[in-house]
Design a protein around this motif. Structure first.
Motif, PDB file in Angstrom:
ATOM      1  N   TYR A  30     -16.990   7.305  -5.668  1.00  0.00           N
ATOM      2  CA  TYR A  30     -15.984   7.526  -6.629  1.00  0.00           C
ATOM      3  C   TYR A  30     -15.347   6.257  -7.515  1.00  0.00           C
ATOM      4  CZ  TYR A  30     -15.724  11.442  -3.682  1.00  0.00           C
ATOM      5  OH  TYR A  30     -16.003  12.751  -3.025  1.00  0.00           O
ATOM      6  N   ARG A  76      -4.792   0.494  -1.182  1.00  0.00           N
ATOM      7  CA  ARG A  76      -5.395   1.560  -2.151  1.00  0.00           C
ATOM      8  C   ARG A  76      -5.687   2.798  -1.476  1.00  0.00           C
ATOM      9  NH1 ARG A  76      -9.714  -2.500  -5.899  1.00  0.00           N
ATOM     10  NH2 ARG A  76      -8.229  -3.964  -6.648  1.00  0.00           N
ATOM     11  N   TYR A  77      -5.543   4.032  -2.108  1.00  0.00           N
ATOM     12  CA  TYR A  77      -5.602   5.149  -1.357  1.00  0.00           C
ATOM     13  C   TYR A  77      -6.577   6.051  -2.683  1.00  0.00           C
ATOM     14  CZ  TYR A  77      -1.745   3.754   1.754  1.00  0.00           C
ATOM     15  OH  TYR A  77      -1.013   2.723   2.557  1.00  0.00           O
ATOM     16  N   ILE A  78      -7.315   6.810  -1.962  1.00  0.00           N
ATOM     17  CA  ILE A  78      -7.903   7.763  -2.852  1.00  0.00           C
ATOM     18  C   ILE A  78      -7.456   9.094  -2.678  1.00  0.00           C
ATOM     19  CG2 ILE A  78      -9.648   8.218  -1.129  1.00  0.00           C
ATOM     20  CD1 ILE A  78     -11.787   8.626  -3.255  1.00  0.00           C
ATOM     21  N   VAL A  98      -8.404   6.500  -7.445  1.00  0.00           N
ATOM     22  CA  VAL A  98      -8.155   5.496  -6.516  1.00  0.00           C
ATOM     23  C   VAL A  98      -6.706   4.972  -7.079  1.00  0.00           C
ATOM     24  CG1 VAL A  98      -8.580   3.110  -5.561  1.00  0.00           C
ATOM     25  CG2 VAL A  98     -10.306   4.819  -6.092  1.00  0.00           C
ATOM     26  N   HIS A 147     -16.511   5.345   0.122  1.00  0.00           N
ATOM     27  CA  HIS A 147     -16.051   5.919  -1.316  1.00  0.00           C
ATOM     28  C   HIS A 147     -16.764   5.357  -2.521  1.00  0.00           C
ATOM     29  CE1 HIS A 147     -12.426   6.544   1.402  1.00  0.00           C
ATOM     30  NE2 HIS A 147     -12.896   7.764   1.286  1.00  0.00           N
ATOM     31  N   PHE A 182      -8.795   3.774   0.847  1.00  0.00           N
ATOM     32  CA  PHE A 182      -9.753   3.718   0.235  1.00  0.00           C
ATOM     33  C   PHE A 182     -10.620   2.694   0.770  1.00  0.00           C
ATOM     34  CE2 PHE A 182     -12.185   1.234  -3.248  1.00  0.00           C
ATOM     35  CZ  PHE A 182     -12.734   2.003  -3.703  1.00  0.00           C
TER      36      PHE A 182
END
Length: 288
Positions: A272, A167-169, A160, A269, A264
């Protein structure tokens, strides 16, 4: 009478041989998308049929069926149209529209009532999938089990990343994120986004969610996040567009692939979310 050898500039019958020079693909300066259509067609992992990838207005990818269908035979919720290379989730008033592949995919179960036209298209794709399977040209993919390394034993397979106030995965580890720009040889750039000669992000333990008014209960506690928030805006934008430092300096460079970021979501998710910091190449954990 001696035979005459035809010139390389002429055909066997003496007609002039005309060669058209190859023109490089370019992106218009006014285009909202830098993505080249070349190379954006692939095969569905479930059925093996062709799909075309497009970007939506929020830069998320969507797989559309390659051909158009009559708009009157497609439910309004399934109609899509293209404008300047961007896919929009509604009709444009014409008699034809595009439709997501997930609606037609024979490897998926329909979640809503579909029309006779869509059912006929699903049967055609199912027959084509069976032919591909019988000839050995396609093997349905089985999703591998999600396996993360043990806590503190290595790098995260889907980390992440925090950048641009969000926030991005990622689809792969930080060191394996690859540039999406097209090179001069019309191939995808092999360079990584993580440049060793530039200061990167730092692993931190941050709250797993940001509570908002009226929001459902989300996972609580701390999670490992690769923070880029302390970097300049240009550096964060380079990561978000997934470009190496060399191609980030070229504003007009076209992209040959979609950026592999997903927004995210702590609920979608949750598998993760990791509570331990990964081990750096030096063998130590870092936390700001």
């Amino acid at each position: 009478m001696s035979p005459q050898t035809p010139s390389a500039a002429c055909r066997w019958d003496g007609a002039p041989r005309t060669t058209h020079p190859r023109r490089p693909l370019r992106v218009a300066a006014t285009s909202p998308s830098r993505l080249l259509r070349a190379g954006q067609s692939s095969r569905c992992r479930r059925c093996g049929n062709r799909i075309d990838w497009y970007q939506r207005a929020d830069q998320r990818p969507i797989a559309l069926h390659p051909t158009e269908l009559p708009a009157v035979q497609v439910p309004a919720s399934c109609r899509w149209h293209l404008s300047c290379g961007i896919a929009h989730p509604h009709g444009d008033g014409s008699a034809w529209c595009r439709i997501p592949h997930t609606v037609l995919c024979p490897g998926r179960t329909p979640t809503a009532r579909i029309s006779l036209c869509i059912e006929a298209a699903r049967r055609q794709l199912a027959v084509h999938s069976r032919r591909l399977i019988d000839t050995g040209a396609f093997t349905p993919a089985t999703p591998p089990p999600v396996s993360e390394p043990a806590a503190g034993s290595g790098r995260l397979t889907r980390p992440v990343v925090q950048m641009l106030l969000g926030r991005y995965i990622a689809e792969q580890p930080i060191e394996d994120i690859r540039c999406v720009t097209q090179t001069r040889h019309r191939h995808r750039c092999p360079k990584p986004v993580h440049a060793p000669d530039r200061p990167g992000g730092r692993w931190m333990l941050l709250p797993a969610c940001r509570p908002q008014r009226g929001q459902l209960t989300l996972p609580d506690g701390l999670m490992a996040v690769y923070d880029l928030g302390h970097q300049p805006y240009a550096e964060q934008l380079r990561w978000r567009t997934q470009r190496c430092p060399a191609h980030a300096a070229v504003p007009g460079a076209p992209d040959l692939a979609l950026a592999g970021w997903q927004v995210f979501d702590p609920l979608l998710h949750s598998e993760y979310i990791k509570t331990d910091l990964p081990v750096t190449p030096s063998g130590r954990r870092t936390e700001a």
